[in-house]
Write a protein that holds these residues in place. Sequence first.
Motif, short mmCIF file in Angstrom:
data_model
loop_
_atom_site.label_atom_id
_atom_site.label_comp_id
_atom_site.label_asym_id
_atom_site.label_seq_id
_atom_site.Cartn_x
_atom_site.Cartn_y
_atom_site.Cartn_z
N TRP A 49 47.77 37.50 40.47
CA TRP A 49 48.51 38.50 39.47
C TRP A 49 48.57 39.80 40.32
O TRP A 49 49.06 40.63 40.01
CB TRP A 49 48.24 38.70 37.42
CG TRP A 49 49.27 39.05 36.90
CD1 TRP A 49 48.06 40.82 36.83
CD2 TRP A 49 50.18 39.23 36.53
NE1 TRP A 49 48.75 41.43 36.08
CE2 TRP A 49 49.74 41.19 35.37
CE3 TRP A 49 50.98 39.63 37.01
CZ2 TRP A 49 50.83 42.57 35.10
CZ3 TRP A 49 52.23 39.62 36.27
CH2 TRP A 49 52.31 41.25 35.59
N GLN B 188 44.67 46.57 38.67
CA GLN B 188 44.54 45.66 39.38
C GLN B 188 44.41 45.58 40.83
O GLN B 188 43.90 45.48 41.93
CB GLN B 188 46.77 45.78 39.00
CG GLN B 188 47.04 44.75 37.59
CD GLN B 188 46.03 44.05 37.32
OE1 GLN B 188 45.28 43.10 38.21
NE2 GLN B 188 46.06 44.01 35.85
N ALA C 208 37.41 41.76 42.49
CA ALA C 208 36.35 39.84 42.71
C ALA C 208 35.59 40.13 43.86
O ALA C 208 35.51 39.17 43.70
CB ALA C 208 37.74 39.14 43.09
N SER D 221 42.96 37.16 42.19
CA SER D 221 44.64 36.78 41.49
C SER D 221 45.35 36.88 42.44
O SER D 221 46.30 38.26 42.46
CB SER D 221 43.92 36.69 39.88
OG SER D 221 44.45 38.64 39.51
N GLU E 127 41.43 45.19 40.92
CA GLU E 127 40.32 43.96 40.33
C GLU E 127 40.00 43.60 42.11
O GLU E 127 39.75 42.84 42.49
CB GLU E 127 41.21 43.20 40.16
CG GLU E 127 41.30 42.00 39.93
CD GLU E 127 40.39 41.46 39.10
OE1 GLU E 127 39.41 39.92 39.41
OE2 GLU E 127 39.53 42.18 38.76
#
Length: 142
Positions: free
Chosen positions: A111, A93, A100, A109, A96
């Motif tokens: 999340w 994460q 992204a 995101s 990410e």
Amino acid sequence: FSIAMVFVWSVNGFGNLPALLSLLPTFVLLFVVGWSLAICMGAANVLFQDSQHLIEVFMQIMFYVTPIMYIPETLLSRSPHLAPFIKLNPFAQLLELIRAPLLEGRLPSGWAVSVGALTGLVAVLAAVLILRRFEKRMVFYL
């Protein structure tokens, strides 16, 4: 960082500026998480002599479980049973949060942001608790 920004702007254009600005708090968060994990692992290495080898093995396992060199969708298409491990992996994460904006030109995101923030909070709390508990005794273990 600046080289990556120039490369992304030359490939994707300037339309993703808000997404790229989200990298600033991401780098602060990554610094805090890295610093906190270094404190925790350093304290473990001082207090328990053989923990260096266990930390190396753990970090190598985390490297292979975390989608660093590949995008998560590639792994999920080949091994769909690994989806919970990737979704709940805090390092995936955190990646990410970088992947992204840079590769896809979008904001991370919710999340990924919440797991990243929670990871940072847990890492800082663990580092503070470990230092408070062992800082006066650590010098005797060196």
